[in-house]
Scaffold this motif. Structure first.
Motif, mmCIF file in Angstrom:
data_model
loop_
_atom_site.group_PDB
_atom_site.id
_atom_site.type_symbol
_atom_site.label_atom_id
_atom_site.label_comp_id
_atom_site.label_asym_id
_atom_site.label_seq_id
_atom_site.Cartn_x
_atom_site.Cartn_y
_atom_site.Cartn_z
ATOM 1 N N VAL A 63 0.761 -1.275 0.111
ATOM 2 C CA VAL A 63 -0.140 0.244 -0.010
ATOM 3 C C VAL A 63 0.824 1.260 0.034
ATOM 4 C CG1 VAL A 63 -1.606 1.307 1.243
ATOM 5 C CG2 VAL A 63 -2.095 -1.074 0.912
ATOM 6 N N GLY A 246 -5.111 5.408 2.267
ATOM 7 C CA GLY A 246 -6.722 5.477 1.811
ATOM 8 C C GLY A 246 -7.542 6.592 2.078
ATOM 9 N N THR A 268 -8.310 11.333 0.284
ATOM 10 C CA THR A 268 -7.778 9.967 0.024
ATOM 11 C C THR A 268 -6.254 10.260 -0.203
ATOM 12 O OG1 THR A 268 -9.606 9.276 -1.191
ATOM 13 C CG2 THR A 268 -7.729 8.374 -1.704
ATOM 14 N N SER A 270 -2.849 8.112 -1.163
ATOM 15 C CA SER A 270 -2.202 6.785 -1.752
ATOM 16 C C SER A 270 -1.167 7.119 -2.790
ATOM 17 C CB SER A 270 -3.326 6.129 -2.366
ATOM 18 O OG SER A 270 -3.710 6.864 -3.449
ATOM 19 N N CYS A 272 -1.417 5.759 -5.577
ATOM 20 C CA CYS A 272 -1.910 5.362 -6.731
ATOM 21 C C CYS A 272 -1.834 6.642 -7.872
ATOM 22 C CB CYS A 272 -3.586 4.970 -6.416
ATOM 23 S SG CYS A 272 -3.596 3.608 -5.263
ATOM 24 N N THR A 278 -7.995 4.288 -5.738
ATOM 25 C CA THR A 278 -7.503 4.019 -4.584
ATOM 26 C C THR A 278 -8.684 3.473 -3.808
ATOM 27 O OG1 THR A 278 -6.050 5.841 -4.716
ATOM 28 C CG2 THR A 278 -6.376 5.091 -2.296
ATOM 29 N N GLY A 282 -6.271 1.951 0.844
ATOM 30 C CA GLY A 282 -5.115 2.513 0.029
ATOM 31 C C GLY A 282 -4.507 1.547 -0.948
ATOM 32 N N THR A 283 -4.981 0.429 -1.152
ATOM 33 C CA THR A 283 -4.670 -0.187 -2.084
ATOM 34 C C THR A 283 -5.033 0.110 -3.510
ATOM 35 O OG1 THR A 283 -5.134 -2.316 -0.789
ATOM 36 C CG2 THR A 283 -4.912 -2.746 -3.389
ATOM 37 N N CYS A 284 -4.034 -0.015 -4.379
ATOM 38 C CA CYS A 284 -4.153 0.324 -5.803
ATOM 39 C C CYS A 284 -4.776 -0.617 -6.616
ATOM 40 C CB CYS A 284 -2.757 1.093 -6.298
ATOM 41 S SG CYS A 284 -2.268 2.360 -5.341
ATOM 42 N N CYS A 297 -11.021 -4.730 -4.791
ATOM 43 C CA CYS A 297 -10.295 -4.336 -3.784
ATOM 44 C C CYS A 297 -10.535 -5.204 -2.574
ATOM 45 C CB CYS A 297 -11.037 -2.682 -3.190
ATOM 46 S SG CYS A 297 -10.474 -1.508 -4.379
ATOM 47 N N ARG A 429 -12.325 10.340 -4.966
ATOM 48 C CA ARG A 429 -11.927 9.142 -5.792
ATOM 49 C C ARG A 429 -11.673 9.492 -7.191
ATOM 50 N NH1 ARG A 429 -14.311 4.603 -3.427
ATOM 51 N NH2 ARG A 429 -15.627 5.032 -1.607
#
Length: 726
Positions: A63, A246, A268, A270, A272, A278, A282-284, A297, A429
């Motif tokens: 992340v 995230g 947000t 991140s 990304c 994102t 926080g995962t891309c 996700c 987002r």
């Protein structure tokens, strides 16, 4: 209660920090460019002092844009240990000397350690506790120790019950992006950040110009602070220390970007970049995987809030959009896809059709978000369908008042036709925005409608009918919007039971107050169907009636009954669509009936004294008289026989006095001759050898009928089929 008390203390600390911040910033401050560039290009290991399980540790390093660290040299190992030894007791959880996860394992081959991410072998190993890894197949994970084993390595079981702090390594420090409503064009906060030095036990984030993000353990919050102006925001983790990657709810502590003090804004943070999305943790993932009906996700946030359309607050769905072309009416592109014709009722002058109607237009007031190349993923939700303007079309010549509708089964989708622009940082987002000037909306619905059609049956069944389906745009007059014919397509079977479907045409109807379109369908009647259901059955009935001309001329009842039955069957089977052929068939059988009657009765006068009817009554009286005499004398009932001469002989057989029968000689006196007469008989019992000697039937007319009827039939067929082919 303790939680509420802690929140109150944090709020007081935040207010005090805000007061101090206002007096601290006295001038505009910019971070030196050399510091940012140098920090970004060197290999770095950052220790995040939050205990996590192994799987969470691996995920967390991904992340933040790195991988779970493994020191490559003794110097790196010493630096990692020195940077984290102060928190070693906390990181171990007081369960032993293990306190840091390291990113390698020997699950595949015992004592062959490989990186978790790349699965390549380690090029260097540090000093091991004892004689080396001794856990066998039960202990396949790698940790760093402290205490009596400072910086040593050891193997450990890969269990979720273990939680240690996390070191992450970076070949290059990743750029982190901040997005949300607090990042407008005039925002005092930076959009890009790099990992910085440790601050209060956690790595801080440094903006490219004049913003810091750091942990404040006293207040128990993460602080987003501008060092250029007195502007800041805070985020209080719900459970312990958590890195602010995230999407989280930040409390704005300054007036900025139209937000008042105390406003809660979703921000947000991140790594990304462009083309990435994102997740809330926080995962891309790829932005194309956003709202694709598949969960990508870990927290399933890629399938949340999947709105494809941005409707302005002042939008009115009762007002049609303006045309994208200057000084032109709004174009509504019309496409019809006919699926089937369940019924074509010629006698009712109607046909039923099932079709899909597509209307496409552009609405410059709208914007569309994250459109996909797969159009099935661009369907607008039911709520948004009701919020936007849609055209209304009336089916002019359909039975009943039928209009286009947005009932169940309808769909409105965004059609990607133009390019997109990346949404600004004020969007929480990541979004790709498609303008309503370049991209269209398309409304589709499936209909099953009964239409009227004026069938021309003069050449039935060799006719070809052209039926129209009329559509009128009633949302506004033709000066404001027009229907534009685009495509008319038929995807069903071309050969129906009674008809074949020809080509479809579509044209605009001129001189109409409202824009109108007519779709013309050509129905060509199938000859084979009528050969089986009309021509062959009627021809057989005519042959049956014609065959009565060859029946026994003396058997008038059989001849007339068969002919009349053929006529009745023909009339009962075909009561509709009476055309030339059917009328001819009825006339032919009727002629057979009339000729049979004339042939039988034209040779004698029925009502005169010597006529046939008078003779019949005379024979009846004589028969009744003889029947009475037989009862008195005890003689048998007369038996009829036919001699070779053609005369009718009555044989009376008397009973013997002793009650025994005695045959009579053929030339005995008990035979007596009667005059030849023609009684009602059936079958072949009275067939004559020479019908020309029959004086009771007009055999000349009978022979003439046998010839003239086939001639008439052949002449009619030559004319009928010749006209049909031409």
């Amino acid at each position: 209660m303790a939680r509420q008390t802690g929140s109150m203390k944090a709020s007081v600390a935040v207010e005090n920090h805000a007061h101090a911040l206002r007096h601290q910033i006295a001038a505009v401050v910019f971070r030196p460019l050399e510091e940012v560039c140098f920090s970004q290009t060197r290999r770095t290991i950052k220790v995040f002092q939050k205990r996590q399980t192994l799987q969470r540790a691996l995920h967390f390093c991904r992340v933040v844009g790195g991988i779970l660290a493994v020191p490559k040299t003794a110097k790196e190992n010493a630096l990692v240990y020195e940077a984290s030894r102060d928190q070693a007791e906390y990181c171990s959880g007081n369960v032993g000397f293990s306190y840091l996860w390291l990113g390698a394992n020997d699950q595949a081959v015992e004592r062959t350690w490989r990186y978790w991410e790349s699965e390549t072998p380690l090029t260097w190993e540090n000093t091991w506790r004892g004689t080396g890894p001794n856990g066998g197949a039960m202990e396949n994970c790698l940790v760093m120790l402290y205490g009596v084993y400072p910086g040593y390595w050891s193997d450990i079981a890969c269990l979720d019950t273990y939680s240690f702090c996390v070191p992450c390594e970076f070949d290059e420090l990743p750029v982190m992006y901040l997005k949300g409503p607090a990042l407008c064009e005039s925002s005092p906060f930076n959009q890009k950040y790099l990992l910085g030095e440790m601050h209060d036990g956690q790595p801080s984030l440094k903006g490219f110009f004049h913003t810091d993000i750091y942990w404040n353990s006293t207040m128990g919050v993460w602080i987003l602070q501008s060092i250029k102006v007195a502007a800041w925001a805070v985020w209080e983790p719900k459970r312990g220390v958590h890195y602010p990657l995230g999407t989280h709810q930040w409390k704005v502590m300054s007036v900025l970007c139209g937000l008042e003090v105390g406003t809660i804004a979703n921000l947000t943070l991140s790594v990304c970049g462009q083309g990435m999305f994102t997740c809330e943790d926080g995962t891309c993932i790829s932005l194309q995987k956003r709202c694709d009906l598949r969960v990508d996700c870990p927290d399933q946030s890629d399938e949340y809030q999947c709105s494809l359309i941005d409707v302005p607050q002042d939008y009115q769905n009762n007002i049609p959009p303006q045309s994208t072309a200057l000084n032109q009416s709004l174009a509504i592109h019309f496409t019809i896809n006919i699926i089937s014709f369940p019924s074509v009722a010629t006698q009712d002058l109607t046909f039923v059709t099932t079709f899909q109607l597509l209307l496409r237009w552009r609405d410059p007031r709208l914007s569309y978000l994250n459109l996909k190349t797969d159009r099935t993923l661009n369907i607008i939700s039911e709520d948004n369908k009701k919020r936007i303007w849609t055209p209304r079309v009336f089916f002019s010549n359909a039975h009943g008042n039928v209009f286009t509708n947005l009932n169940q089964g309808s769909r409105v989708e965004c059609v990607q036709e133009g390019s997109s622009v990346v949404g600004g940082p004020h969007h929480t987002r990541e979004v790709n925005i498609f303008s309503g000037y370049e991209n269209s909306l398309e409304m589709g619905q499936l209909y099953s409608v009964t239409y009227s059609c004026d069938f021309e049956l003069l050449m039935f069944p060799f006719d070809a009918q052209v039926c129209k389906m009329k559509f009128m745009l009633v949302s506004a007059s033709a000066s404001y919007m027009t229907l534009v014919p685009t495509l008319a397509n038929y995807t069903g079977k071309t050969s129906l039971i009674e008809y074949s479907i020809g080509h479809l045409t579509m044209r605009t109807l001129p001189n109409e107050e409202f824009s109108s379109i007519a779709v013309e369908v050509r129905f060509m009647r199938r000859y084979g169907f009528y050969l089986l259901t009309l021509y062959i059955p009627t021809t057989l009935l005519m042959l049956i009636a014609y065959a009565t001309l060859y029946f026994n001329p003396d058997d008038f009842n059989s001849r007339i009954v068969v002919a009349l039955t053929s006529l009745l069957v023909l009339s009962s089977l075909f009561t509709q669509l009476v055309d030339v052929w059917l009328f001819f068939s009825i006339v032919m059988i009727f002629n057979v009936v009339m000729l049979q009657t004339l042939a039988d009765f034209s040779q004698q006068a029925i009502l005169n004294k010597g006529g046939r009817l008078a003779k019949a009554f005379k024979k009846i009286r004589k028969f009744l008289r003889e029947l009475g005499n037989n009862k008195d004398t005890g003689v048998d009932t007369p038996v009829q026989d036919l001699r070779t001469s053609g005369d009718i002989i009555t044989h009376i057989k008397a009973a013997e006095e002793d009650g025994h029968e005695k045959p009579w000689a053929a030339n005995g006196n008990n035979w007596h001759r009667e005059e030849p007469s023609r009684l009602p008989v059936y079958g072949r019992a009275f067939r004559r050898k020479n019908w020309s000697e029959n004086k009771d039937v007009n055999m000349s007319l009978m022979m003439f009928s046998r010839i003239i009827l086939p001639v008439i039939f052949c002449i009619f067929n030559a004319c009928y089929w010749g006209a049909a082919i031409v």
